[in-house]
Each structure stands twice: as C-alpha cells, then as structure tokens.
Design a protein around this motif. Structure first.
Motif, PDB file in Angstrom:
ATOM      1  N   LYS A  59       0.822  -1.205   0.000  1.00  0.00           N
ATOM      2  CA  LYS A  59       0.000   0.000   0.000  1.00  0.00           C
ATOM      3  C   LYS A  59       0.855   1.254   0.000  1.00  0.00           C
ATOM      4  CE  LYS A  59      -3.888   2.122   2.417  1.00  0.00           C
ATOM      5  NZ  LYS A  59      -4.832   1.999   3.546  1.00  0.00           N
ATOM      6  N   GLU A 104     -11.137   0.466  -1.410  1.00  0.00           N
ATOM      7  CA  GLU A 104     -10.720  -0.916  -1.202  1.00  0.00           C
ATOM      8  C   GLU A 104     -11.884  -1.810  -0.799  1.00  0.00           C
ATOM      9  OE1 GLU A 104      -7.534  -0.974   1.545  1.00  0.00           O
ATOM     10  OE2 GLU A 104      -6.088  -0.084   0.165  1.00  0.00           O
ATOM     11  N   THR A 114     -10.469   4.471 -10.117  1.00  0.00           N
ATOM     12  CA  THR A 114     -10.160   3.670  -8.941  1.00  0.00           C
ATOM     13  C   THR A 114     -11.363   3.630  -8.018  1.00  0.00           C
ATOM     14  OG1 THR A 114      -9.230   5.646  -7.917  1.00  0.00           O
ATOM     15  CG2 THR A 114      -7.698   4.176  -9.040  1.00  0.00           C
ATOM     16  N   ARG A 133      -4.571   5.918  -4.270  1.00  0.00           N
ATOM     17  CA  ARG A 133      -5.510   5.565  -3.207  1.00  0.00           C
ATOM     18  C   ARG A 133      -5.350   6.532  -2.045  1.00  0.00           C
ATOM     19  NH1 ARG A 133      -3.245   0.617  -4.550  1.00  0.00           N
ATOM     20  NH2 ARG A 133      -1.960   0.685  -2.667  1.00  0.00           N
TER      21      ARG A 133
END
Length: 263
Positions: free
Chosen positions: A36, A217, A214, A54
């Motif tokens: 990550k 998660e 995107t 992210r």
C-alpha cells in the motif's frame, strides 16, 4: 495438577501455532502494508491520463515547471477529502522571479470543487526551496439536485500547476509529492437518496473503465446506510423505556385493602 478445560487448551495451542507462523514468516504480516505504501512515481497530463492513487498513498512525479500534473482518487459517500501537495522547486540560482503554484480539485463530472479549508494557492519567493499546498473539500453527499454543485461519490481529480511564472523559468525541473487523506463525517452530514452509480469514467456503459476509475478498497457504499439509523433506533428504545417507566410511576399500587370488593 492441570485445571485447564479442553477448550482452554485448544485455544492455547492455536495461539502458539499463530505466533510460530508469524515468527517463521516475519514479512507476511507486513506485506499488505508495504504494497500500500508503494505509490506511483508519475503523473498524468490531462483528465484522461490522470494517474490513479488511493487515499493515504504518497505519489511523486518528476516534471518541468509549467506542466499540468493530474492524479485521480476515489471519494465515497460521507467522506471529507483533503489533498496535500508539495513541490520541490529548482535551484534558486536558476530562477529569475517569484512563482505562484495552485492545486485544483474536480469531481467525476469535471466540475471544479471549492475548498473549505487549506491553502490551494500560494506565491513563493525566488529563493524558496519548496511550496506546500492543501485543499479540504466539502463532505461528499449521497445524492444532490441536478442544478447543485455538491460533491458526489466517485472519482476526483487533483491538478497541480504553476499559474504565475516568468517565461525564463519555464522548463526547469521540479519534483511533486501528493497525498490524499479522507475522514468520515458521520451521520450528521447524511442525506436521503443515492446515485444509481458513482461518478466514475465509463459508468453506465459496457466499455471497460479506464485505470483512473479507482474504487475504494471495500467498494462503493450504497448510500442508504448512515449512523443516523443507530441514533434513530436508540431514540426509539429510550422513548419506549420512558413510556414504561412513566406508566409504572403513575398507575399506583392498585385497589386499597380496606375498600370492599364490590365498590
């Protein structure tokens, strides 16, 4: 004498096995966190080529002064996003004048979003080594009127560029570092209704969505759930308890013993 129960012994063995596995493979537990933290090292030059990142992921890019740099990131319902950008400026000896840097944030419809907090635009002296910018957006709503400019769930775009610069300083090398953080605003900002689909590139079509679309998660939220449901349920329980307590206090102890049955 061993006084432990069979269940206790089973859990004890399981804990020992788990500890042994972590000692045998020390890198396994940190693998997800390491992946990550590895952010992209480039930026797009337009909305279509924006580099996806992210939340809480640091991104860097080597560019030239005067370039437009784009990153794309997801923001879901009930979240408040803050974008951070730091530009490492060229050597002071190579610059001729002050420069003005700016960050702009656009939603999935490419509408520019206003900043509630932060410093999205700053002018720095010719001898400054770096410049830091930030922009905190309004809380993302699950639904909005068509005429409103409210932030809605979907892909957001961060654009970084220099707006005030002498022509002699164009093309000098710079290094940009960006990061997006999000916080949950809670049920106080919740509204009724939800979008059919988040505002992401390619939504509602059969073609493959680009990489810039995107997603969080844990996926996009439905929009109907918020902590207001918990407060509503708690209020209902308290109201019921108050009703029962009030009835118990006012009903009295029944018929006095000295009163005849027929009265």
């Amino acid at each position: 004498m061993d006084r432990s129960t069979p269940t206790t012994r089973v859990w004890g063995r399981a804990a020992l096995l788990a500890a042994a596995a972590l000692l045998a493979f020390p890198g396994a537990a940190a693998a997800d966190g390491d992946d990550k933290g590895d952010g992209p090292t480039e930026a797009g030059t337009s909305f279509r080529t924006a580099t996806p990142i992210r939340p809480d992921q640091e991104a860097t890019a080597e560019a030239s002064t005067g370039d437009y740099l784009y990153w794309a990131f997801p923001v879901d319902t009930g979240q408040r996003a803050t974008v951070h950008a730091t530009v490492k400026l060229p050597d002071a000896a190579a610059r001729h004048a002050a420069s003005t840097w700016q960050v702009d944030v656009y939603d999935g419809l490419r509408r520019r979003q206003a900043c509630r907090l932060g410093t999205p635009k700053r002018t720095v002296a010719p001898d400054a080594a770096s410049v830091s910018l930030s922009c905190t957006l309004r809380t993302v709503r699950a639904w909005s009127e068509q005429w409103a400019n409210d932030p809605l769930p979907g892909t957001y775009y961060l654009r970084l560029t220099v707006t005030g610069l002498k022509a002699d300083d164009l093309g000098l090398p710079v290094r940009a570092e960006t990061k997006v953080t999000t916080t949950d605003a809670g049920g106080a900002q919740a509204v009724d209704g939800s979008l059919a689909e988040p505002l992401v590139p390619g939504a509602g079509s059969d073609r493959q969505r680009p990489a810039a679309a995107t997603e969080p998660e844990d996926g996009w939220s439905s929009g109907w759930w918020s902590s207001r449901w918990l407060w509503t349920a708690a209020g209902g329980v308290l109201a019921a308890l108050a009703g029962v307590g009030g009835y118990a206090l006012t009903r009295g102890s029944g018929r006095p013993a000295r009163v005849p049955q027929g009265m």
